[in-house]
Structures are given as C-alpha cells and as structure tokens.
Write a protein that holds these residues in place. Sequence first.
Motif, PDB file in Angstrom:
ATOM      1  N   ASN A   1     -58.322  19.026  27.022  1.00  0.00           N
ATOM      2  CA  ASN A   1     -59.615  19.161  27.698  1.00  0.00           C
ATOM      3  C   ASN A   1     -59.457  19.502  29.178  1.00  0.00           C
ATOM      4  O   ASN A   1     -60.162  18.985  30.029  1.00  0.00           O
ATOM      5  CB  ASN A   1     -60.458  17.895  27.544  1.00  0.00           C
ATOM      6  CG  ASN A   1     -60.854  17.648  26.124  1.00  0.00           C
ATOM      7  OD1 ASN A   1     -61.029  18.595  25.360  1.00  0.00           O
ATOM      8  ND2 ASN A   1     -60.982  16.395  25.740  1.00  0.00           N
ATOM      9  N   LEU A   2     -58.502  20.341  29.459  1.00  0.00           N
ATOM     10  CA  LEU A   2     -58.192  20.835  30.812  1.00  0.00           C
ATOM     11  C   LEU A   2     -57.699  19.745  31.759  1.00  0.00           C
ATOM     12  O   LEU A   2     -57.690  19.927  32.964  1.00  0.00           O
ATOM     13  CB  LEU A   2     -59.406  21.553  31.422  1.00  0.00           C
ATOM     14  CG  LEU A   2     -59.922  22.746  30.635  1.00  0.00           C
ATOM     15  CD1 LEU A   2     -61.170  23.298  31.310  1.00  0.00           C
ATOM     16  CD2 LEU A   2     -58.873  23.814  30.485  1.00  0.00           C
ATOM     17  N   HIS A   3     -57.252  18.611  31.233  1.00  0.00           N
ATOM     18  CA  HIS A   3     -56.709  17.544  32.075  1.00  0.00           C
ATOM     19  C   HIS A   3     -55.184  17.492  32.024  1.00  0.00           C
ATOM     20  O   HIS A   3     -54.567  16.802  32.832  1.00  0.00           O
ATOM     21  CB  HIS A   3     -57.253  16.180  31.661  1.00  0.00           C
ATOM     22  CG  HIS A   3     -58.718  16.034  31.906  1.00  0.00           C
ATOM     23  ND1 HIS A   3     -59.287  16.105  33.157  1.00  0.00           N
ATOM     24  CD2 HIS A   3     -59.741  15.837  31.051  1.00  0.00           C
ATOM     25  CE1 HIS A   3     -60.586  15.956  33.062  1.00  0.00           C
ATOM     26  NE2 HIS A   3     -60.901  15.795  31.787  1.00  0.00           N
ATOM     27  N   GLY A   4     -54.568  18.185  31.094  1.00  0.00           N
ATOM     28  CA  GLY A   4     -53.119  18.186  30.969  1.00  0.00           C
ATOM     29  C   GLY A   4     -52.540  19.556  31.266  1.00  0.00           C
ATOM     30  O   GLY A   4     -53.262  20.537  31.401  1.00  0.00           O
ATOM     31  N   LYS A   5     -51.208  19.612  31.369  1.00  0.00           N
ATOM     32  CA  LYS A   5     -50.516  20.872  31.630  1.00  0.00           C
ATOM     33  C   LYS A   5     -49.352  21.022  30.654  1.00  0.00           C
ATOM     34  O   LYS A   5     -48.658  20.057  30.349  1.00  0.00           O
ATOM     35  CB  LYS A   5     -49.988  20.900  33.068  1.00  0.00           C
ATOM     36  CG  LYS A   5     -51.087  20.924  34.090  1.00  0.00           C
ATOM     37  CD  LYS A   5     -50.545  21.071  35.487  1.00  0.00           C
ATOM     38  CE  LYS A   5     -51.679  21.099  36.486  1.00  0.00           C
ATOM     39  NZ  LYS A   5     -51.205  21.212  37.848  1.00  0.00           N
ATOM     40  N   CYS A   6     -49.154  22.241  30.180  1.00  0.00           N
ATOM     41  CA  CYS A   6     -48.072  22.540  29.252  1.00  0.00           C
ATOM     42  C   CYS A   6     -46.775  22.703  30.041  1.00  0.00           C
ATOM     43  O   CYS A   6     -46.678  23.572  30.903  1.00  0.00           O
ATOM     44  CB  CYS A   6     -48.379  23.816  28.479  1.00  0.00           C
ATOM     45  SG  CYS A   6     -49.862  23.706  27.481  1.00  0.00           S
ATOM     46  N   ARG A   7     -45.802  21.850  29.746  1.00  0.00           N
ATOM     47  CA  ARG A   7     -44.518  21.887  30.455  1.00  0.00           C
ATOM     48  C   ARG A   7     -43.374  21.598  29.501  1.00  0.00           C
ATOM     49  O   ARG A   7     -43.568  21.054  28.428  1.00  0.00           O
ATOM     50  CB  ARG A   7     -44.486  20.827  31.553  1.00  0.00           C
ATOM     51  CG  ARG A   7     -45.475  21.010  32.646  1.00  0.00           C
ATOM     52  CD  ARG A   7     -45.139  20.036  33.765  1.00  0.00           C
ATOM     53  NE  ARG A   7     -46.165  20.055  34.772  1.00  0.00           N
ATOM     54  CZ  ARG A   7     -46.809  18.996  35.221  1.00  0.00           C
ATOM     55  NH1 ARG A   7     -46.511  17.816  34.753  1.00  0.00           N
ATOM     56  NH2 ARG A   7     -47.730  19.104  36.136  1.00  0.00           N
ATOM     57  N   GLN A   8     -42.173  21.907  29.952  1.00  0.00           N
ATOM     58  CA  GLN A   8     -40.969  21.574  29.201  1.00  0.00           C
ATOM     59  C   GLN A   8     -40.665  20.081  29.312  1.00  0.00           C
ATOM     60  O   GLN A   8     -40.143  19.477  28.393  1.00  0.00           O
ATOM     61  CB  GLN A   8     -39.769  22.355  29.731  1.00  0.00           C
ATOM     62  CG  GLN A   8     -39.784  23.827  29.401  1.00  0.00           C
ATOM     63  CD  GLN A   8     -39.579  24.086  27.936  1.00  0.00           C
ATOM     64  OE1 GLN A   8     -40.540  24.360  27.229  1.00  0.00           O
ATOM     65  NE2 GLN A   8     -38.373  23.995  27.476  1.00  0.00           N
ATOM     66  N   LYS A   9     -40.975  19.488  30.479  1.00  0.00           N
ATOM     67  CA  LYS A   9     -40.677  18.076  30.733  1.00  0.00           C
ATOM     68  C   LYS A   9     -41.822  17.461  31.528  1.00  0.00           C
ATOM     69  O   LYS A   9     -42.320  18.064  32.470  1.00  0.00           O
ATOM     70  CB  LYS A   9     -39.375  17.971  31.535  1.00  0.00           C
ATOM     71  CG  LYS A   9     -38.924  16.579  31.791  1.00  0.00           C
ATOM     72  CD  LYS A   9     -37.623  16.554  32.570  1.00  0.00           C
ATOM     73  CE  LYS A   9     -37.213  15.131  32.858  1.00  0.00           C
ATOM     74  NZ  LYS A   9     -35.997  15.071  33.665  1.00  0.00           N
ATOM     75  N   CYS A  10     -42.231  16.260  31.151  1.00  0.00           N
ATOM     76  CA  CYS A  10     -43.306  15.574  31.861  1.00  0.00           C
ATOM     77  C   CYS A  10     -42.751  14.807  33.052  1.00  0.00           C
ATOM     78  O   CYS A  10     -41.612  14.339  33.031  1.00  0.00           O
ATOM     79  CB  CYS A  10     -44.035  14.615  30.924  1.00  0.00           C
ATOM     80  SG  CYS A  10     -44.904  15.448  29.594  1.00  0.00           S
TER      81      CYS A  10
END
Length: 67
Positions: free
Chosen positions: A27-36
Amino acid sequence: MKLLLLTLATLLLLSQLSPGGTKKCWNLHGKCRQKCFGKERVYVYCTNNKMCCVKPKYQPRENPWKF
C-alpha cells in the motif's frame, strides 16, 4: 545548436538508465529491496523477486482478539 540537442538527448538517456529509486509495495508504505534495514520486516515479496521492506510504524499489528 547541435551540441545542445546532443546534450539534452544524452541527459534524457542517462535519466532513464540510472537506477534511481526503488519500487513501492505494501500500500505504498514499503520498498522493494534485496535487504531490509533496521527494524524493517518482510511480509510479501515484490514482483521483481525482491523483499517488500516495511517500516515499523506501517507494520500490521497482530489481532488482539484472536486467542
């Protein structure tokens, strides 16, 4: 004039190729990444096979009514 046109074309091409931002998820609150980072957690995976990292204030809470 040709130099100006060549410069503008080059800048346009570079802006399209540079890895600037990350995709949004959850819901546009997260980001797609390799590592958090930090206290971010993964709940789902993005369509590009990366993790959807969500900050703590947007993480879903567990249902307090469930026993």
